[in-house]
Structures are given as C-alpha cells and as structure tokens.
Scaffold this active site. Structure first.
Site, mmCIF file in Angstrom:
data_model
loop_
_atom_site.group_PDB
_atom_site.id
_atom_site.type_symbol
_atom_site.label_atom_id
_atom_site.label_comp_id
_atom_site.label_asym_id
_atom_site.label_seq_id
_atom_site.Cartn_x
_atom_site.Cartn_y
_atom_site.Cartn_z
ATOM 1 N N ALA A 93 0.745 -1.181 -0.026
ATOM 2 C CA ALA A 93 -0.028 0.138 0.123
ATOM 3 C C ALA A 93 0.822 1.319 -0.061
ATOM 4 O O ALA A 93 0.558 2.305 -0.632
ATOM 5 C CB ALA A 93 -1.106 -0.103 1.209
ATOM 6 N N TYR A 94 1.950 1.187 0.835
ATOM 7 C CA TYR A 94 2.701 2.331 0.884
ATOM 8 C C TYR A 94 3.298 2.779 -0.603
ATOM 9 O O TYR A 94 3.585 3.845 -1.132
ATOM 10 C CB TYR A 94 3.950 2.145 1.683
ATOM 11 C CG TYR A 94 4.847 3.145 1.659
ATOM 12 C CD1 TYR A 94 4.783 4.714 2.220
ATOM 13 C CD2 TYR A 94 6.252 2.793 1.577
ATOM 14 C CE1 TYR A 94 5.903 5.384 2.266
ATOM 15 C CE2 TYR A 94 7.354 3.801 1.382
ATOM 16 C CZ TYR A 94 6.996 5.201 1.853
ATOM 17 O OH TYR A 94 8.154 6.057 1.922
ATOM 18 N N SER A 95 3.951 1.647 -1.240
ATOM 19 C CA SER A 95 4.488 1.818 -2.548
ATOM 20 C C SER A 95 3.430 2.126 -3.576
ATOM 21 O O SER A 95 3.859 3.067 -4.549
ATOM 22 C CB SER A 95 5.065 0.271 -3.200
ATOM 23 O OG SER A 95 6.179 -0.111 -2.136
#
Length: 228
Positions: free
Chosen positions: A148-150
């Site tokens: 999700a961060y990426s």
C-alpha cells in the site's frame, strides 16, 4: 532551469521531518525564503528554529486540512509563492492481505491526495516556479510487505509525470526525487506493521543537497541511482 533560488518563496510540506527540514535548510542557504508545515506542532517548531529564526511554520494535517487556506497562509507569510516541496509522508508495513482498509486510506491521503490538493491550490501562483515531489525508490520497484505504501508513492509519481506535461506553458519545473532508504526515522514511526531489518540508509543531509542541486540544475527527475 532554476538559475537561482535567491528570493524564491517556497512552501515545504513535511517540513517538520528529517528530510523536509534539511531540504528547507538547503533552500534557505541558497537564498530561498521558506515556510514549513507538518502535523506535529512540537517537531514543527523545532524544525522552524533549526532552519532560521524568521521561518514561518503552520501545523497542517494533509488528511483533513483545507489546501486553499494553507496556500493562502503561505502566500501571506512569504509575500507570494514560487515553489512547493512535498517532503511529507507516512509509511505502513504489511502485505496486501494484511493491510487494513483504514491504513490504505491514510496512506493515500497523506502521500497522494493531500499533496495533490495543495499543489492544485497553488498552481495559479506558480508560473515560472517549481514543484518538487519526493517519492522514493518504492515508486520504481515495490518490495513485498510495502504494497500500500508503494502504491501511494507510485501514484504520486505518476501524477507528477502528468503534471509536468500539463504545466509546460506556465514554465513550471516539476522534479520528482526517488531516493533509496534514508536515515530519517520514518520506518520507526510506521502507522501499521513493523519494519524488517533494514541496511543503513543514506545520509539525509546528502540526499537533501542532491535534491536541491537537481532543482537548480533544472532536472525533472532524480532516480534512485542519482543518490548513489
């Protein structure tokens, strides 16, 4: 090309962070005038004092704050606005299966939609100016456990790519920087999950200098290899 930063008025999102504060300091040392924002008031005031005694600072939450009001504040505090630096961000560790929907929403709000809202509100002020977005190496290659961060950072990278084409006529420089893991302490402040063992990261002072030098040189991107 940004021939000189002297007198340039710049709003730094995430100015309370280790990298944002250092980018602001680099800008100020080259004659720029900076205003800082960040969510944590105590850290923000510390950063403001570190950058300079006269540096204005405003606590602002990218998840819920009004971008137009923030831009109006910066314009008033600096007497105008020539540039935006997006050094804000939050991180979460976890696979797609393990990452809660609320965490995904917060990552997108802080890393993507919030900064885009501020940029959108600032564009009428930025003709002949610049936008700098710090995305990170995850925008090039998403490792397992950072899905999700990426995605939030890659989404911002794509938005900056499109923005660069959209603002050519206004002569607005759009620089995207993708530094590898840097020793900012961000991994220790994860909003979900825990960081795996990480190698020693890059020196944030060196990273900030490369970013500002790239801005002055008129670059449009600094891939991860530019920091090695």
């Amino acid at each position: 090309m940004t021939d000189s930063l002297s007198g340039r008025r710049v709003l730094v999102l995430g100015g309370s962070g280790q990298l944002g504060r250092r980018v602001a300091s680099e800008l100020a040392q080259r004659g720029g005038r900076v205003a800082l924002t960040g969510r944590d008031s105590a850290r923000l005031q510390h950063a403001s004092a570190a950058v300079g005694a006269e540096v204005p600072a405003l606590a602002f939450d990218l998840r819920t704050g009004d971008p137009t009001s923030l831009v109006e504040w910066a314009r008033s505090a600096l007497g105008g606005l020539d540039g935006i630096v997006v050094a804000s961000g939050v991180v979460a560790f976890g696979s797609v299966a393990d990452t809660d929907e609320a965490i995904v929403h917060e990552l997108l709000a802080v890393n993507l939609t919030g900064p885009l809202g501020v940029i959108r509100a600032a564009l009428p002020e930025l003709s002949g100016g610049f936008v700098v977005g710090i995305t990170g190496v995850v925008a090039e290659m998403a490792p397992a456990g950072l899905a999700a961060y990426s995605a939030s950072k890659a989404g911002f990278a794509s938005a900056l790519m499109a923005l660069r084409r959209e603002v050519r006529r206004q002569k607005i420089q759009v620089l995207e920087a993708r530094p590898p893991h840097t020793e900012t302490g961000l991994a220790t402040r994860s909003i979900a999950g825990s960081a795996p063992p990480l190698p020693t990261g890059l020196d944030p002072d060196a990273v900030a200098k490369i970013i500002v030098e790239g801005l002055v040189a008129g670059l449009t991107e600094l891939p991860s290899t530019a920091f090695r």
